[in-house]
Design an enzyme around this catalytic site. Structure first.
Site, PDB file in Angstrom:
ATOM      1  N   ASP A  95      -9.613   2.759   2.588  1.00 40.60           N
ATOM      2  CA  ASP A  95      -9.676   2.273   4.025  1.00 40.60           C
ATOM      3  C   ASP A  95     -10.106   3.255   4.719  1.00 40.60           C
ATOM      4  O   ASP A  95     -10.907   2.746   5.926  1.00 40.60           O
ATOM      5  CB  ASP A  95      -8.092   1.767   4.252  1.00 40.60           C
ATOM      6  CG  ASP A  95      -8.098   0.576   3.813  1.00 40.60           C
ATOM      7  OD1 ASP A  95      -8.848  -0.198   3.371  1.00 40.60           O
ATOM      8  OD2 ASP A  95      -6.630   0.298   3.709  1.00 40.60           O
TER       9      ASP A  95
ATOM     10  N   LYS B 104       0.806  -1.280  -0.099  1.00 42.78           N
ATOM     11  CA  LYS B 104      -0.032  -0.107   0.110  1.00 42.78           C
ATOM     12  C   LYS B 104       0.979   1.353  -0.024  1.00 42.78           C
ATOM     13  O   LYS B 104       0.539   2.248  -0.601  1.00 42.78           O
ATOM     14  CB  LYS B 104      -0.874   0.016   1.482  1.00 42.78           C
ATOM     15  CG  LYS B 104      -2.052  -0.923   1.026  1.00 42.78           C
ATOM     16  CD  LYS B 104      -2.908  -0.875   2.184  1.00 42.78           C
ATOM     17  CE  LYS B 104      -4.022  -1.847   2.149  1.00 42.78           C
ATOM     18  NZ  LYS B 104      -4.943  -2.010   3.206  1.00 42.78           N
TER      19      LYS B 104
END
Ligand code: NAP
Length: 293
Positions: free
Chosen positions: A109, A73
């Site tokens: 997220d 990420k």
């Protein structure tokens, strides 16, 4: 049952390592079929050495986009053309959109963390919070806490202490917040930190399938009934940490709401269509109950 795939069927990928635990292919393919979108979503096990070439293949093969999971990420950012404002502050990307050959990184997220914690907003705001972990998802957690919940103090606990310090320094600068403390992951110093926190968030992989008997602490009285304990892990749906905290009277919440909320936001970015969230949550729960791992 959907039509067979044709030459113009589009593709969205999920890249990470390991990848076998992910429910995202189930969620996204169900939503794509349900909404009549001619596209499939496939998981690819990509090790770090192949990250760059797999991002290039989004362009060369013309993928619609990607989901990105651990451990890529943060490292993927250098291969992208642009970042959303949120992804840029967070410093981690979990969604890539191929916008006519330009790769744009987003972080959905944060949306998942927000949706999970909103019902507890009044209990959390202005209190002490402990975040365990300092990886990609901890970044989204800390960003969301600072932006929407204004905690009095944030403790970051991580196995690699230096990584917790890096996160503290990063967000102190980016979001002008100076009430951080950092700790290593080992008791007994942690127990007091946990006990004094209104909200405890596990954003490590500890307790994730297949190591379901692992926890961040074995000391049961780390928890109490004034607390909320949020574990980002969604497989298993209730980790050993959550079972322990619940036994001590804490309110516990697993990673499922976050999983669906971040997936819905990513789906919308790729397709401009809203995911049928209620139906998908029900289907996923049925699927997990049938395929308990
Ligand atoms: P990541 O960037 O790889 O970070 C992993 C974190 O776990 C690091 O803090 C690492 O500590 C720690 N860790 C790993 N193994 C450990 C061990 N054996 N002992 C102690 N600490 C350990 O991963 P991530 O992307 O942040 O994901 C973390 C978790 O969140 C995963 O379980 C993932 O499935 C979950 N997640 C859930 C959702 C959702 O939608 N519900 C979304 C995102 C992530 P070091 O720094 O010391 O290596």
């Amino acid at each position: 049952m959907r039509d067979p795939f044709f030459a113009n069927t589009e593709l969205i990928g999920l890249i990470g390592h390991p990848i076998k635990h992910s429910y995202s292919p189930y969620i996204q393919n169900y939503a794509l079929e349900e909404m009549g979108i001619d596209c499939i979503y496939l998981a690819f096990d990509v090790v770090s050495e192949n990250l760059r070439s797999s991002v290039n293949s989004v362009l060369t093969l013309g993928l619609k986009g990607l989901n990105v999971t651990l451990p890529h990420k943060e490292k993927i950012i250098k291969y992208l053309d642009e970042l959303s404002e949120e992804a840029s502050i967070i410093g981690a990307v979990n969604t890539v959109v191929n916008d006519h050959g330009k790769l744009i990184g987003y972080n959905t997220d944060a949306n998942g963390v927000l949706e999970t914690l909103l019902p507890f907003k009044d209990k959390i705001s202005g209190t002490k919070v402990t975040v365990i972990g300092a990886g990609g998802s901890a970044r989204a957690v800390i960003y969301t806490l600072l932006r929407y919940f204004k905690p009095e103090e944030i403790n970051i606990i991580n196995r690699t202490h230096q990584r917790a310090d890096t996160l503290m320094n990063y967000f102190s600068l980016k979001m002008r917040y100076d009430s951080f403390r950092t700790f290593e992951l080992f008791p007994p110093d942690n127990v007091e930190t946990l006990k004094n926190s209104r909200l405890i968030i596990n954003s490590t992989t500890i307790g994730m399938f297949p190591d379901v008997e692992d926890t961040i602490t074995d000391i049961e009285d780390s928890f109490n009934e004034d607390q909320i304990v949020f574990d980002l892990i969604y497989n298993p749906t209730k980790t050993k940490l959550l079972r322990m905290a619940e036994e001590q009277g804490a309110k516990v919440v697993g990673g499922m709401t976050m999983l669906i909320s971040q997936a819905a936001k990513s789906f919308q970015l790729w397709t401009e269509v809203e995911m049928p969230v209620v139906e998908i949550t029900k289907k996923l729960e049925e699927y997990i109950a049938k395929n308990l791992t």
